[in-house]
Design an enzyme around this catalytic site. Structure first.
Site, PDB file in Angstrom:
ATOM      1  CD  GLU A   1     -52.929  39.013  -8.562  1.00  0.00           C
ATOM      2  OE1 GLU A   1     -52.943  38.184  -7.618  1.00  0.00           O
ATOM      3  OE2 GLU A   1     -53.900  39.719  -8.866  1.00  0.00           O
TER       4      GLU A   1
ATOM      5  CD  GLU B   1     -58.425  42.527  -6.159  1.00  0.00           C
ATOM      6  OE1 GLU B   1     -57.212  42.431  -6.432  1.00  0.00           O
ATOM      7  OE2 GLU B   1     -59.228  41.599  -6.345  1.00  0.00           O
TER       8      GLU B   1
ATOM      9  NE  ARG C   1     -52.610  44.084 -15.448  1.00  0.00           N
ATOM     10  CZ  ARG C   1     -53.318  43.374 -14.607  1.00  0.00           C
ATOM     11  NH1 ARG C   1     -53.656  42.129 -14.898  1.00  0.00           N
ATOM     12  NH2 ARG C   1     -53.692  43.896 -13.457  1.00  0.00           N
TER      13      ARG C   1
ATOM     14  NE  ARG D   1     -72.657  49.211 -32.570  1.00  0.00           N
ATOM     15  CZ  ARG D   1     -73.072  49.291 -33.838  1.00  0.00           C
ATOM     16  NH1 ARG D   1     -73.258  48.192 -34.535  1.00  0.00           N
ATOM     17  NH2 ARG D   1     -73.280  50.463 -34.389  1.00  0.00           N
ATOM     18  CD  GLU D   2     -69.578  40.357 -32.619  1.00  0.00           C
ATOM     19  OE1 GLU D   2     -68.485  40.869 -32.911  1.00  0.00           O
ATOM     20  OE2 GLU D   2     -70.077  39.411 -33.230  1.00  0.00           O
TER      21      GLU D   2
ATOM     22  N   GLY E   1     -67.390  51.687 -25.847  1.00  0.00           N
ATOM     23  CA  GLY E   1     -67.753  51.076 -27.116  1.00  0.00           C
ATOM     24  C   GLY E   1     -67.446  49.593 -27.192  1.00  0.00           C
TER      25      GLY E   1
ATOM     26  CG  LEU F   1     -61.591  40.650 -12.527  1.00  0.00           C
ATOM     27  CD1 LEU F   1     -61.630  39.211 -13.035  1.00  0.00           C
ATOM     28  CD2 LEU F   1     -62.070  41.615 -13.588  1.00  0.00           C
TER      29      LEU F   1
ATOM     30  CD  GLU G   1     -63.199  46.985 -16.494  1.00  0.00           C
ATOM     31  OE1 GLU G   1     -62.505  46.812 -15.486  1.00  0.00           O
ATOM     32  OE2 GLU G   1     -62.719  47.020 -17.646  1.00  0.00           O
TER      33      GLU G   1
ATOM     34  CB  ALA H   1     -57.062  47.316  -9.984  1.00  0.00           C
TER      35      ALA H   1
ATOM     36  CD  GLU I   1     -53.646  43.413  -7.625  1.00  0.00           C
ATOM     37  OE1 GLU I   1     -53.429  44.629  -7.777  1.00  0.00           O
ATOM     38  OE2 GLU I   1     -54.198  42.701  -8.493  1.00  0.00           O
TER      39      GLU I   1
END
Length: 191
Positions: free
Chosen positions: A149, A99, A70, A43-44, A122, A84, A126, A82, A103
């Site tokens: 941003e 954040e 996006r 799986r990748e 799948g 990371l 995250e 939001a 933002e």
């Protein structure tokens, strides 16, 4: 059959090989070989740092949404502030507050965990932790933004309008959809 409340079940199979097949600027793509029952399964997936989002509401019950470009979906979507989890060891609520300031130039008095979910079980490892923030006010100074941003648009929207837009198929950002519907379900349960 069991009467236990429904819940995901932790499961782990031996990873016989794990390789970073692509090292990216933001996250990597990893390929794992897994001993799954009597087979080897490959799986990748996107090896992600994790993220936080903020469902910020004002004293009138409106929700702060931001619009930004996006690239993967070629959309300027409406979403929650939001970001990371890219600061080693940073507390999730501290990251969420960071954040919101970066933002939206806002800070909040009250923070509570709202919902945590896997964004694409799948295809990515995250998890996104969404916090509900209240007692929101402007920060003392504005944050210097760059890249996608730099042209963020901020808007305060009544929750009912967001629910309607989600159900009409006009809003698609997963963090926004999950958080708005979660708060709506919570608030309806209290009515």
């Amino acid at each position: 059959m069991t009467d236990a409340p429904i819940a995901d079940e932790a499961a782990s199979f031996e990873v016989t090989e794990s390789t970073v097949v692509y090292e990216g600027a933001v996250w990597d793509v990893r390929r794992d070989a897994i001993a799954y029952h009597d087979e080897t399964m490959v799986r990748e997936y996107i090896d992600h740092t994790g993220a936080v989002a903020v469902y910020a509401e004002d004293d009138e019950g409106r929700v702060l949404v931001i619009q930004q470009y996006r690239h993967p979906v070629r959309v300027r979507d409406w979403e929650l502030p939001a970001g990371l989890l890219d600061v080693e060891g940073e507390d999730l609520q501290v990251a969420a507050a960071r954040e919101l300031a970066e933002e939206a130039d806002l800070e909040a008095d009250t923070w509570e965990p709202l919902v945590r979910y896997n964004t694409s079980s799948g295809g990515s490892n995250e998890f996104l932790q969404v916090y509900r923030a209240r007692g929101v006010r402007a920060t003392a100074t504005a944050f210097e933004r760059e890249a996608e941003e730099a042209d963020i648009v901020k808007r305060w929207v009544p929750r009912a309008e967001l629910v309607e837009a989600i159900l009409d198929g006009r809003l698609h950002n997963s963090g926004l959809v999950v958080a708005v519907l979660a708060v709506d379900a919570l608030e309806r349960g209290r009515a």
